[in-house]
Design an enzyme around this catalytic site. Structure first.
Site, PDB file in Angstrom:
ATOM      1  N   SER A 114      27.084 -82.943  36.054  1.00 11.34           N
ATOM      2  CA  SER A 114      28.374 -83.613  35.915  1.00 11.34           C
ATOM      3  C   SER A 114      28.204 -84.945  35.177  1.00 11.34           C
ATOM      4  CB  SER A 114      29.015 -83.796  37.296  1.00 11.34           C
ATOM      5  OG  SER A 114      30.360 -84.185  37.204  1.00 11.34           O
ATOM      6  N   ASP A 123      36.528 -74.452  35.964  1.00 11.15           N
ATOM      7  CA  ASP A 123      36.285 -75.793  36.502  1.00 11.15           C
ATOM      8  C   ASP A 123      37.594 -76.578  36.466  1.00 11.15           C
ATOM      9  OD1 ASP A 123      35.568 -78.441  37.024  1.00 11.15           O
ATOM     10  OD2 ASP A 123      33.690 -78.307  35.919  1.00 11.15           O
ATOM     11  N   HIS A 161      33.512 -76.530  39.807  1.00  8.39           N
ATOM     12  CA  HIS A 161      32.746 -77.716  39.429  1.00  8.39           C
ATOM     13  C   HIS A 161      31.527 -77.828  40.335  1.00  8.39           C
ATOM     14  CE1 HIS A 161      32.291 -81.516  37.299  1.00  8.39           C
ATOM     15  NE2 HIS A 161      31.884 -82.038  38.442  1.00  8.39           N
TER      16      HIS A 161
END
Length: 425
Positions: A207, A345, A376
């Site tokens: 991320s 996501d 995610h």
């Protein structure tokens, strides 16, 4: 007589209403859980080359179906929520040592070091340098699960603890982690290179960490020395392009934005004395910080504008997002690079995925992997209801790293053979 004839029809009417209600509920469940979505191998974007052909042959997960848990695994929201609240299932507790590095501005950076638990498949000394997601650290369950799996595959792991993220580590300067600051990650990498001069590096970012590691590698060619490859998972590539989509209610992104902002506020306010205290010698840019605006912030953009950009003296939010995003550095990365996102996501809008797609069409070293499901940082696997402890993401990153290590070993052996033949001639 008429009443007697009509009464038998009432139960049939009620049964019809019940049936319609059940059908409506089932329809909502099917839509919300995305049950009609197929399982399929991930979409792959790459240029045909010797490296890409080797990866397709050596990484079965790239061409096999990713099969999430049947009941809920096709919902990106549930995958994301389970990652956010639960992290992982039956997460192990790898044993490591915490290292402390004093930065030039007085900040104390920390990272955790985990030694390998087995010999690597190519027999070399390989270290994974890992950058977690926003406000994360080595104690998060998804990081622990990945580290344990990497250790068992022969990797030493160094995991950065984002500045200010660990609740028991006080800040020693008026600065905490930001969206794209690479200082602490660079200090960790330099420590590893100095302490283990024979090791080679596999760079991994999750991320926000994906943005940091890609930006770090692209900042200077020297940062790519001893780096075998890089893997980025679930990053958004451009904060400037993402900010508008993050304020939209589509896919509940505005709600996720609110939750993440609330968490960031708690972290910042837990360090309020170190950051904003009267006794603290802080940069001029922080002097005019209005904490009342921080208390009322409902989005990450408001927090970034009021606080985060000021740690590095950016004059505007636009300048902060432009300078801290990795998008302008990606074309400077020359080592093998795998970019992974999930199509469902809810945090990363589909428009942002044109960035890795475009890059993979221009660069032979880049492969973009896009499974249909995973949310995610979820990527849970399992048969029906209960997920497995190890995720598809964990296995893919290690499988790719193993393949790159073997690719480099084969190249080295070919070079040695050619040199011997040249000497004989």
């Amino acid at each position: 007589m008429n009443a007697m004839l009509e009464t038998p029809e009432l139960p049939a009417v009620f049964d019809g209403v019940k049936l319609a209600a059940v059908a409506a509920v089932l329809y909502v469940i099917v839509r919300c859980l995305n049950l009609k979505s197929p399982t399929a191998p991930p979409d792959l974007y790459f240029q045909d080359s010797g490296l890409s052909r080797f990866l397709l042959k050596s990484c079965p997960l790239l061409t096999k179906e990713y099969i999430p848990p049947l009941i809920w695994g096709k919902s990106g929201h549930i995958q994301t929520a389970l990652y956010g609240k639960m992290g992982r299932v039956r997460s192990p507790h790898p044993y490591g040592h915490r290292k402390f590095i004093t930065m030039s501005d007085g900040a104390t950076s920390t990272f955790d070091l985990f030694e390998p638990l087995a010999e690597h498949c190519v027999g070399d000394d390989i270290t994974m340098v890992i950058c977690p997601g926003i406000a994360n650290h080595s104690e998060k369950q998804y990081i622990r699960t990945f580290v344990d799996y990497a250790q068992k595959n022969g990797y030493r792991c160094a995991v950065l603890n984002h500045l200010g993220a660990l609740p028991n580590i006080e800040l020693t300067s008026p600065r905490m982690f930001t969206y794209g600051c690479t200082w602490e990650f660079g200090a960790m990498v330099n420590y590893i290179k100095k302490t283990y001069p024979l090791t080679q590096l596999v760079v991994v970012g999750f991320s926000l960490g994906g943005n940091i590691v890609c930006k770090y590698l692209g900042e200077t060619q020297a940062n790519q020395e001893k780096v075998l490859c890089c893997v980025s998972v679930c990053q958004g590539y451009s904060a400037l392009r993402a900010q508008e989509t993050f304020m939209q209610w589509d896919q509940c992104r505005r709600f996720y934005n609110f939750l993440m902002a609330d968490n960031m506020k708690k972290i910042i306010l837990s360090h309020r004395q170190a950051l904003f205290g009267d006794h603290v010698k802080k940069p001029q840019s922080l002097e005019d910080t209005d904490l009342s605006r921080l208390y009322t912030a409902t989005s990450l953009m408001q927090i970034d504008d009021n606080v985060m950009r000021k740690f590095h003296g950016y004059n505007s939010l636009k300048e902060y997002y432009e300078e801290e995003s990795c998008m302008r550095y990606l074309h400077r990365i020359y080592v093998p690079l795998m970019l992974v996102n999930a199509a469902d996501d809810p945090l990363v809008h589909e428009s942002l995925l044109t960035i890795p797609k475009s890059l993979s069409e221009k660069r032979e070293n880049v492969m973009f992997v896009l499974p249909l499901h995973g949310g995610h940082l979820g990527f849970f696997e399992g048969s029906v209801l209960f997920p497995e402890p190890l995720t598809w993401m964990d296995k893919l990153v290690v499988e790719y790293a193993n393949a790159i290590c073997q690719w480099e070993r084969n190249k080295s052996q070919c070079s040695d053979t050619e040199q011997v033949e040249a000497d004989l001639e």
